[in-house]
Write a protein that holds these residues in place. Structure first.
Motif, PDB file in Angstrom:
ATOM      1  N   GLY A  27       9.705  -9.871   0.025  1.00 21.37           N
ATOM      2  CA  GLY A  27       8.146 -10.311   1.665  1.00 21.37           C
ATOM      3  C   GLY A  27       8.198 -10.940   2.916  1.00 21.37           C
ATOM      4  O   GLY A  27       7.266 -10.904   4.045  1.00 21.37           O
ATOM      5  N   ARG A  47      10.985  -4.447  -1.180  1.00 20.19           N
ATOM      6  CA  ARG A  47       9.920  -4.494  -1.374  1.00 20.19           C
ATOM      7  C   ARG A  47       9.525  -2.779  -2.356  1.00 20.19           C
ATOM      8  O   ARG A  47       8.309  -2.481  -3.154  1.00 20.19           O
ATOM      9  CB  ARG A  47       9.157  -4.138   0.421  1.00 20.19           C
ATOM     10  CG  ARG A  47       8.948  -5.743   0.041  1.00 20.19           C
ATOM     11  CD  ARG A  47       7.814  -6.312   1.280  1.00 20.19           C
ATOM     12  NE  ARG A  47       8.749  -5.085   2.284  1.00 20.19           N
ATOM     13  CZ  ARG A  47       8.173  -5.528   3.823  1.00 20.19           C
ATOM     14  NH1 ARG A  47       7.170  -6.305   3.661  1.00 20.19           N
ATOM     15  NH2 ARG A  47       8.782  -5.546   4.316  1.00 20.19           N
ATOM     16  N   ARG A  69       4.695  -7.156  -5.676  1.00 15.71           N
ATOM     17  CA  ARG A  69       3.867  -8.383  -5.076  1.00 15.71           C
ATOM     18  C   ARG A  69       3.461  -9.345  -6.315  1.00 15.71           C
ATOM     19  O   ARG A  69       2.813  -8.938  -7.569  1.00 15.71           O
ATOM     20  CB  ARG A  69       2.938  -7.998  -4.185  1.00 15.71           C
ATOM     21  CG  ARG A  69       3.022  -7.472  -2.954  1.00 15.71           C
ATOM     22  CD  ARG A  69       2.341  -7.320  -2.305  1.00 15.71           C
ATOM     23  NE  ARG A  69       0.737  -7.457  -2.122  1.00 15.71           N
ATOM     24  CZ  ARG A  69       0.201  -8.149  -0.650  1.00 15.71           C
ATOM     25  NH1 ARG A  69       0.731  -8.103   0.335  1.00 15.71           N
ATOM     26  NH2 ARG A  69      -0.639  -9.014  -0.594  1.00 15.71           N
ATOM     27  N   GLN A  90       2.549 -19.506  -2.120  1.00 17.14           N
ATOM     28  CA  GLN A  90       2.511 -18.357  -1.453  1.00 17.14           C
ATOM     29  C   GLN A  90       1.907 -18.840  -0.089  1.00 17.14           C
ATOM     30  O   GLN A  90       0.913 -18.557   0.417  1.00 17.14           O
ATOM     31  CB  GLN A  90       1.553 -17.538  -1.985  1.00 17.14           C
ATOM     32  CG  GLN A  90       1.502 -17.191  -3.150  1.00 17.14           C
ATOM     33  CD  GLN A  90       0.423 -16.670  -4.419  1.00 17.14           C
ATOM     34  OE1 GLN A  90       0.335 -15.147  -3.679  1.00 17.14           O
ATOM     35  NE2 GLN A  90       0.234 -16.598  -5.210  1.00 17.14           N
ATOM     36  N   GLY A  94       2.047 -11.441   0.643  1.00 10.88           N
ATOM     37  CA  GLY A  94       3.351 -10.297  -0.105  1.00 10.88           C
ATOM     38  C   GLY A  94       4.469 -10.814  -0.356  1.00 10.88           C
ATOM     39  O   GLY A  94       5.297 -10.450   0.196  1.00 10.88           O
ATOM     40  N   THR A  96       6.952 -11.217  -2.774  1.00 14.35           N
ATOM     41  CA  THR A  96       7.615 -10.641  -3.947  1.00 14.35           C
ATOM     42  C   THR A  96       8.319 -11.232  -5.150  1.00 14.35           C
ATOM     43  O   THR A  96       8.490 -12.616  -4.922  1.00 14.35           O
ATOM     44  CB  THR A  96       8.498  -9.914  -3.090  1.00 14.35           C
ATOM     45  OG1 THR A  96       9.492 -10.670  -3.404  1.00 14.35           O
ATOM     46  CG2 THR A  96       8.423  -8.521  -2.036  1.00 14.35           C
TER      47      THR A  96
END
Length: 365
Positions: A27, A47, A69, A90, A94, A96
Motif C-alpha cells: 500500500g 495489491r 487491505r 496505519q 490502504g 496491506t
C-alpha cells in the motif's frame, strides 16, 4: 495457483535470471521509513493479490492474501467480535497485510499482548529464485522448530515476497477503561513498574509532556469485574470516548508527533521496560513513552544520532531513525543498530539463503 500469483512468480523468476532488482510494493503507507522507501529496480505490485482465503471465527485464525487491505481485515473481524490484538499502526489508508507483516510494527498494546510476530502462524512466500514455499500453518503447534514464518515479520521485503499470511486473532475485550495521571517521567515509569507486579489488566500506556506537565495515560482491558476493580485500586481520572486518542497514538497523529520541527527526525528507542529516564542530548525535549517504558519516541536532529544510540545502548536497548527529517533522510545509515558481528553474520546468511542474487529491495540495509 491464481493468475495474479502466477504473474508475480514469473516476474520474480525473470528478475532472478536477469539479475534485475525488484522493489516490492504494497500500500506504500510506510514509504516515509528508511526501510519502507521505494527501492531501486522495477516495481513489483502486490495489491492485486488480495482477498480473504479463510476465516474460522471459532478457531481464532484468519488466512489472507498479502495484498488484502488491513482495514478490510479488521472490519471483517469486528463483525465477529474479534480483532488484531497487536494493533498494527496505519499511518495512511490502504495499508496491506503483506506490508503489515513485512514492517513488523505493533501498536500501543504490544507490551501486554505481544508483538505482531507472535501472531503470525504461517506464511506462503516466493524466494529470490521464484520458488513458492509455505511455512507454518494455521495452529500454534505448527510453528515449532525454526520459525521461518515469523522471520518474515520485520524483514521489510529483503528476504522474500510474502504472498499469503495466516494470523491468530483474539476476541474483543469485554471491558475497557482509560485512566489519566499527572506525573513526571520518572514518577510515571516507577508507577508503571509497580503496577506491572500486580494482577491488573494493564493493556497500554502513554506518557507525554503536555504544556510543561507530564501526563500518563493507562488503558485497561479485560473482564468487566477486573477493569472495575483496577479502576478503584489505581485511582486517577477516568476518561471517556478516548479510543480515537489511542488510535492517534498508534498512527502518530497525536499533537506531539505533529509538532515535530522540520529539521528533526523521529527516533525510535527500544529499551527494557525497567530502563530509567535517559539523559538525552542538550536541546532534545522529553520523549513520548509507550509500552510501559519499553518504547520511547524522540524528536532530534540526525546529528544527535550517536548520542542517542549511546544512551540507548547504555540502558540495554537500541535507537534508530523512524522518520527522517527530510526526503533525503534515508541516508541515515543506522536504521538497525547492529554492532554484534554474530548478528551481522546471521543477517547476511539469511539473505543469501532466501535471495542469493540480491534482487529484493536492494539498498535498504
Amino acid at each position: 495457483m491464481s493468475d495474479v500469483l502466477a504473474q508475480i512468480q514469473h516476474r520474480v523468476r525473470q528478475a532472478h535470471a536477469q539479475q534485475t532488482p525488484l522493489s516490492i510494493r504494497g500500500g506504500g503507507t510506510k514509504a516515509f521509513h528508511p526501510l519502507g522507501a521505494p527501492a531501486p529496480g522495477q516495481t513489483l505490485e502486490l495489491r492485486p493479490l488480495a482477498g480473504v482465503i479463510e476465516h474460522e471465527p471459532t478457531e481464532l485464525v484468519i488466512t489472507v492474501r498479502a495484498g488484502t487491505r488491513v482495514d478490510e481485515v479488521q472490519a471483517l473481524l469486528a463483525r465477529h467480535g474479534q480483532c488484531l490484538a497487536f494493533e498494527p499502526p496505519q499511518f495512511a489508508p490502504g495499508g496491506t497485510v503483506g506490508g503489515m507483516v513485512a514492517s513488523g510494527l505493533s501498536g500501543p498494546a504490544r507490551a501486554s499482548v505481544g508483538a505482531l510476530r507472535d501472531f503470525v502462524l504461517g506464511v506462503e512466500l516466493l524466494n529470490g529464485q521464484g520458488e513458492l514455499l509455505r511455512f507454518g500453518g494455521q495452529v500454534m503447534k505448527n510453528v515449532a522448530g525454526y520459525d521461518v514464518s515469523r522471520l518474515m515479520a520485520g524483514s521489510w521485503g529483503q528476504l522474500a515476497v510474502i504472498t499469503e499470511v495466516s494470523l491468530k486473532v483474539l476476541p474483543v475485550a469485554p471491558a475497557e477503561a482509560t485512566l489519566r495521571f499527572e506525573l513526571d517521567q520518572a514518577q510515571a515509569l516507577a508507577q508503571l513498574h509497580r503496577w506491572g507486579g500486580q494482577p491488573l489488566p494493564l493493556n497500554a500506556s502513554c506518557w507525554v509532556q503536555d504544556e510543561g506537565r507530564g501526563v500518563l495515560y493507562v488503558r485497561l482491558r479485560g473482564a468487566q469485574a477486573a477493569v472495575r476493580s483496577a479502576c478503584a485500586q489505581m485511582g486517577g481520572e477516568r476518561l471517556h470516548e478516548v479510543q480515537g486518542d489511542w488510535d492517534a497514538c498508534r498512527d502518530h497523529s497525536l499533537p506531539w508527533f505533529a509538532a515535530r520541527a522540520p529539521q528533526h527526525a523521529l527516533w525510535r528507542l527500544s529499551l527494557p521496560q525497567t530502563a530509567p529516564v535517559l539523559a538525552l542530548p542538550p536541546g532534545v525535549d522529553a520523549p513520548l513513552v509507550e509500552w510501559h517504558g519499553g518504547l520511547r519516541w524522540v524528536q532530534a536532529a540526525e546529528s544527535a544520532g550517536e548520542a542517542l544510540r549511546a544512551a540507548a545502548r547504555a540502558a540495554g536497548g537500541s535507537a534508530c531513525v523512524f522518520r527522517a527529517a527530510d526526503a533525503d533522510g534515508t541516508r541515515a545509515r543506522a536504521v538497525f543498530d547492529l554492532e554484534s558481528p554474530s548478528l551481522q553474520a546471521i543477517h547476511h546468511r539469511l539473505k543469501q539463503a532466501f535471495d542469493p542474487a540480491g534482487i529484493f529491495n536492494t539498498g535498504r540495509a
